[in-house]
Write an enzyme that holds these catalytic residues in place. Structure first.
Site, PDB file in Angstrom:
ATOM      1  N   THR A  74       0.845  -1.200   0.000  1.00  0.00           N
ATOM      2  CA  THR A  74       0.000   0.000   0.000  1.00  0.00           C
ATOM      3  C   THR A  74       0.884   1.255   0.000  1.00  0.00           C
ATOM      4  O   THR A  74       0.621   2.213  -0.735  1.00  0.00           O
ATOM      5  CB  THR A  74      -0.950  -0.011   1.221  1.00  0.00           C
ATOM      6  OG1 THR A  74      -1.736  -1.198   1.136  1.00  0.00           O
ATOM      7  CG2 THR A  74      -1.859   1.200   1.238  1.00  0.00           C
ATOM      8  N   GLN A 181       0.686 -10.103  -5.241  1.00  0.00           N
ATOM      9  CA  GLN A 181       0.187 -11.482  -5.179  1.00  0.00           C
ATOM     10  C   GLN A 181       1.056 -12.452  -5.961  1.00  0.00           C
ATOM     11  O   GLN A 181       0.929 -13.665  -5.796  1.00  0.00           O
ATOM     12  CB  GLN A 181      -1.255 -11.546  -5.726  1.00  0.00           C
ATOM     13  CG  GLN A 181      -2.277 -10.869  -4.853  1.00  0.00           C
ATOM     14  CD  GLN A 181      -2.486 -11.581  -3.513  1.00  0.00           C
ATOM     15  OE1 GLN A 181      -2.116 -12.747  -3.339  1.00  0.00           O
ATOM     16  NE2 GLN A 181      -3.055 -10.874  -2.557  1.00  0.00           N
ATOM     17  N   THR A 242      13.169   5.099  10.967  1.00  0.00           N
ATOM     18  CA  THR A 242      14.100   4.107  11.502  1.00  0.00           C
ATOM     19  C   THR A 242      13.826   2.733  10.884  1.00  0.00           C
ATOM     20  O   THR A 242      12.675   2.323  10.777  1.00  0.00           O
ATOM     21  CB  THR A 242      13.949   4.029  13.047  1.00  0.00           C
ATOM     22  OG1 THR A 242      14.208   5.336  13.557  1.00  0.00           O
ATOM     23  CG2 THR A 242      14.909   3.031  13.669  1.00  0.00           C
ATOM     24  N   CYS A 326     -17.826  -5.196   3.080  1.00  0.00           N
ATOM     25  CA  CYS A 326     -19.014  -4.949   3.897  1.00  0.00           C
ATOM     26  C   CYS A 326     -19.111  -3.443   4.140  1.00  0.00           C
ATOM     27  O   CYS A 326     -18.270  -2.853   4.798  1.00  0.00           O
ATOM     28  CB  CYS A 326     -18.889  -5.685   5.221  1.00  0.00           C
ATOM     29  SG  CYS A 326     -20.398  -5.608   6.171  1.00  0.00           S
TER      30      CYS A 326
HETATM   31  N1  PLP Z   1      -1.997  -5.071  -3.993  1.00  0.00           N
HETATM   32  C1  PLP Z   1      -2.560  -6.285  -4.035  1.00  0.00           C
HETATM   33  C2  PLP Z   1      -2.810  -6.946  -5.349  1.00  0.00           C
HETATM   34  C3  PLP Z   1      -2.914  -6.937  -2.846  1.00  0.00           C
HETATM   35  O1  PLP Z   1      -3.472  -8.141  -2.885  1.00  0.00           O
HETATM   36  C4  PLP Z   1      -2.664  -6.279  -1.608  1.00  0.00           C
HETATM   37  C5  PLP Z   1      -3.061  -6.893  -0.338  1.00  0.00           C
HETATM   38  O2  PLP Z   1      -4.046  -7.594  -0.240  1.00  0.00           O
HETATM   39  C6  PLP Z   1      -2.067  -5.010  -1.631  1.00  0.00           C
HETATM   40  C7  PLP Z   1      -1.754  -4.447  -2.842  1.00  0.00           C
HETATM   41  C8  PLP Z   1      -1.736  -4.290  -0.347  1.00  0.00           C
HETATM   42  O3  PLP Z   1      -0.670  -4.945   0.284  1.00  0.00           O
HETATM   43  P1  PLP Z   1      -0.084  -4.555   1.726  1.00  0.00           P
HETATM   44  O4  PLP Z   1      -0.852  -5.388   2.698  1.00  0.00           O
HETATM   45  O5  PLP Z   1       1.353  -4.935   1.688  1.00  0.00           O
HETATM   46  O6  PLP Z   1      -0.270  -3.102   1.927  1.00  0.00           O
END
Ligand code: PLP
Length: 394
Positions: A74, A181, A242, A326
Site C-alpha cells: 500500500t 500477489q 528508523t 461490507c
Molecule cells: N496489492 C494487491 C494486489 C494486494 O493483494 C494487496 C493486499 O491484499 C495489496 C496491494 C496491499 O498490500 P499490503 O498489505 O502490503 O499493503
C-alpha cells in the site's frame, strides 16, 4: 483456531519457522538502530539489512541498489502513483490502469483525479484479461505510466507481463507493476521482464506483516519518484524512518526461502485443481477465469443462488474469503467480478479459496466435504434455490 483450515493465503500467510527464527535475534539481542554506524551492534544491524537487500535482488535478478524497503505494497503504491504524478507533469497527467486493480491503486488514483490527473481505466474480458491492443491505443505522448497488477488477488488471473512491458517500452511509458500477489508464488526475472517499477509485500509469502520492497529500475534516464515519507536520510533519502530490522531480515529470508525451498507451483496447482473439480460436481457451481493463466494457489468459485457470507458462516472450520466489501452492514459485490461482467448475484455468491505451500491434501479433502454439505444445506433452505429449481429464475 486449532482445527481451522486456513485457505485465506491471498489475504495473508503464516510466518514460517525458518523465517521467524532469523528475525528473533533482532528483537532481543541486536536491537540497535541500523543507522548507528559508530558501534558494532549498529553496523551488524546495517549488514543484516544489506543482506536482505541482496536476497531480494537475487530472487528478482536485479541490482541491490534498485531495491528500497518500506512498510508494504500500500505504501509502495501511494509512493509511486503520487510521486510519479508529481514529477512527470511536464510530460503529461495521463495514467492508465485497469478496472480490476486493488483498492490501494483505485483509491489513490481517484484522489489524484481530483487533483487533475487523467486516468484511463481499461476494461477487462470475462476472465479479467485486458485487451493489449486497447492498451497500446490508449498510450499517448502524454501518458506517464501504466499501473497494472501482475496477478489478481481475487481470481488469481496473471497478466502477460512480458508483452505489456514491451508495449510500454516501445511507447515510452513507465510500467509500474503491483506484484504483491505474484511474488512468492511464481518466479520473475527482472533482467528479462522489463518492468520499470515493481512492489512486493512479505506477508503474502510467509514473511512478516508491515514490510515490503519497491524495485525501481536504474535507467540511463533515471526514474524520478518524489518520496512519500520524508525525514532522516534512510534509503538514500527515498524513504525516511528508523529501519524495521527484524521485519527486513524476515522479508529477505522469506523471499530466499521461497526461491530455494518452495514447493513446486505445479504441486499447489494440482491441489487447487482437485478442489475445483470436486466442488464443481455440485450443480450450478463454476470457477472464475478457469481457462486463463492463473496463480497456482487461487480458486475463485461461484456457488450460484446462495450467498458467500451464508456459505462461509455455515463453515466455521474454514478460513475463506469473499471479494465483497461490507459497507454499512450490507455487502457490496466485488468490483473485480463486476468489471469481468459477472452478475451482482453471482459476484455475491463467490468464495475465494487461496492455498499455500503449507496446505495439505487432507485439508483439501476436509474442505470439499464441509463445503459440499454446507452448500446442500443452505440451498435446502433457500427460497431463491427453490425458484431456480422450479424454473422460475435462471
Ligand atoms: N496489492 C494487491 C494486489 C494486494 O493483494 C494487496 C493486499 O491484499 C495489496 C496491494 C496491499 O498490500 P499490503 O498489505 O502490503 O499493503
Amino acid at each position: 483456531m486449532k482445527d481451522l483450515i486456513y485457505l485465506d493465503n491471498n489475504a495473508t500467510t503464516k510466518i514460517i519457522d525458518q523465517v521467524w527464527d532469523t528475525m528473533v535475534p533482532y528483537f532481543i539481542h541486536n536491537y540497535a538502530n541500523a543507522s548507528s554506524l559508530y558501534h558494532s551492534m549498529g553496523r551488524e544491524a546495517n549488514s543484516a539489512i544489506e543482506k536482505a537487500r541482496s536476497q531480494v535482488s537475487k530472487a528478482l535478478n536485479c541490482q541491490t541498489k534498485e531495491i528500497f524497503f518500506n512498510s508494504g505494497a500500500t505504501e509502495s503504491i501511494n509512493t509511486v502513483l503520487k510521486g510519479v504524478y508529481k514529477n512527470y507533469q511536464s510530460k503529461g497527467k495521463h495514467i492508465i490502469t485497469a478496472k480490476t486493480e486493488h483498492k490501494a491503486v483505485l483509491t489513490t488514483l481517484e484522489n489524484l483525479e481530483k487533483e487533475g490527473a487523467l486516468i484511463t481505466y481499461l476494461e477487462v474480458d470475462r476472465a479479467g484479461n485486458i485487451d493489449l491492443s486497447a492498451l497500446e491505443q490508449s498510450i499517448t505522448p502524454k501518458t506517464i505510466m501504466l499501473c497494472l497488477m501482475a496477478a489478481n488477488n481475487e481470481t488469481g488471473l496473471v497478466h502477460p507481463l512480458d508483452d505489456i512491458a514491451q508495449i510500454c517500452k516501445n511507447k515510452d511509458c513507465l510500467f509500474f507493476c503491483d506484484a504483491t500477489q505474484y511474488i512468492g508464488k511464481l518466479p520473475l526475472d527482472l533482467s528479462k521482464t522489463e518492468i520499470d517499477i515493481l512492489c512486493l509485500s512479505a506477508h503474502k509469502f510467509h514473511g512478516p506483516k508491515g514490510i515490503g520492497a519497491l524495485f525501481i529500475r536504474r535507467k540511463t534516464k533515471p526514474i524520478q519518484i518524489h518520496p512519500l515519507i520524508e525525514g532522516g536520510g534512510q534509503e538514500h533519502g527515498f524513504r525516511a524512518g528508523t529501519y524495521n530490522v527484524p521485519n527486513i531480515v524476515g522479508l529477505g529470508n522469506a523471499i530466499a526461502y521461497f526461491q530455494e525451498n518452495n514447493r513446486d507451483a505445479k504441486e499447489i496447482a494440482h491441489l487447487r485443481d482437485y478442489l475445483e473439480t470436486a466442488l464443481c460436481e455440485l450443480p450450478e457451481v463454476y470457477v472464475h477465469a478457469k481457462q486463463a493463466p492463473r496463480l497456482p494457489n487461487t480458486a475463485s468459485i461461484c456457488f450460484r443462488h446462495i450467498t458467500a457470507s451464508e456459505l462461509m458462516t455455515s463453515c466455521p472450520q474454514l478460513a475463506l474469503s469473499s471479494g465483497s466489501a461490507c459497507v454499512s452492514g450490507t455487502r457490496d459485490p466485488s468490483h473485480v467480478l463486476l468489471a469481468m461482467g459477472i452478475s451482482k448475484e453471482d459476484a455475491l455468491a463467490t468464495v475465494r479459496f487461496s492455498l499455500s505451500t503449507l496446505t495439505t491434501q487432507e485439508e483439501v479433502n476436509k474442505t470439499i466435504e464441509l463445503i459440499k454439505k454446507a452448500v446442500q444445506k443452505v440451498r435446502e433452505h433457500s427460497p431463491i434455490w427453490q425458484l431456480f429449481q422450479a424454473g422460475l429464475i435462471t
